[in-house]
Design a protein around this motif. Structure first.
Motif: not given
Length: 301
Positions: A267-280
């Motif tokens: 049931w966990a709600v995970y945030e989507e990974a940042p789209a920008d590679e540098t930010e990720a």
């Protein structure tokens, strides 16, 4: 008769009688010493001393431990409840599968990274998705977590006290952690398998581990508001290239009662990974979790 002839005749007769007596009655045999009397008990002792050789049997694995009735076993869940965390140069990459040993299914981490050059620095990190094992309202009940961990050697890099290379994992141990309700990393106390036959067996006996929320009274634990609960188990100090097995994950409340698991797809709600590679990359670097970051002892102080 001439007296000069009588004496020789008498002597001849005596000699004849002596010879006959000797032939008919042999002289008694030379006296011999009879052997000391030997009892059956004495004979047994002598036989054992002369024939018995010490036989050293190689050690064997102990029977697999009995699981708590509420333990999460891998007869009921699959490898998808966990994933490998490969977040630094020491973290081991590999595969997670379900393997059966002695009729019992366990989660197996097959190490595909460690080599003869880096195995001593390797850290195996397995992260479990607790949303697939407990309901959200059960989180705040958890006071401590127990499980069984095994290691199995795949090489002969381990050197014993006699300088011999053995196919044995050597010492096994490590630690673990999670993120608490306050969003901070919580390091459980380290564990060690020094009380089992890990040095002599190709696969160790079960190392039973307890992870306890020692600071639960101050709110450092899980609660029902959490949306991404996990449990991370880490093994380090690896003495050989070896794989790791985990079984019988059990959650307990503060009274020592095991908590029935709620098995689901999560049931966990995970945030989507940042789209920008540098930010990720920046986010990943910020969230890197090392065993040294925060231990319970340091936090308690």
């Amino acid at each position: 008769m001439n007296k000069h002839l009588v004496l020789p005749v008498i002597l001849a007769a005596l000699l004849s009688l002596t010879a006959c007596g000797t032939q008919g009655n042999p002289a008694p045999a030379a006296e011999t010493t009879a052997p000391a009397e030997t009892t059956a008990e004495d004979t047994t002792e002598v036989t054992e001393e002369e024939t018995t050789e010490e036989v050293t049997e190689p050690p064997t694995n102990a029977p697999l431990p009995e699981a708590d009735p509420n333990a999460v076993t891998f007869d009921e869940v699959g490898a998808d409840v966990a994933k490998l965390v490969v977040d630094d140069k020491y973290a081991v990459d590999g595969t997670l599968t379900i393997e059966e040993i002695d009729g019992n299914k366990m989660l197996k981490l097959t190490d595909q990274t460690s080599t003869a050059e880096n195995y001593k620095d390797a850290v195996q990190k397995i992260r479990f998705d607790i949303s697939k094992l407990l309901a959200q309202d059960q989180l705040e009940l958890v006071d401590h977590i127990e499980f069984d961990l095994y290691a199995e050697a795949r090489d002969t890099l381990y050197v014993n006290e006699d300088g011999e290379n053995w196919k044995a994992p050597g010492w096994i141990g490590g630690g673990g952690g999670t993120e608490c309700a306050d969003g901070k990393w919580y390091g459980f106390a380290d564990f060690s398998g020094s009380n089992i036959q890990e040095y002599y067996l190709e696969r160790t006996d079960a190392c039973h581990v307890t992870f306890k929320f020692l600071l639960a009274a101050s709110g450092r634990k899980w609660d029902a508001a959490m949306t991404q609960p996990y449990l991370q188990i880490m093994r380090w100090g690896i003495g050989n290239i070896s794989d790791t097995y985990i079984d019988n994950i059990t959650f307990y409340d503060a009274d020592g009662n095991s908590i029935p698991p709620t098995i689901s797809d999560g049931w966990a709600v995970y945030e989507e990974a940042p789209a920008d590679e540098t930010e990720a990359e920046a986010t990943a670097e910020t969230n890197v979790m090392q065993p040294e970051e925060t231990t319970e002892e340091e936090t308690a102080e």
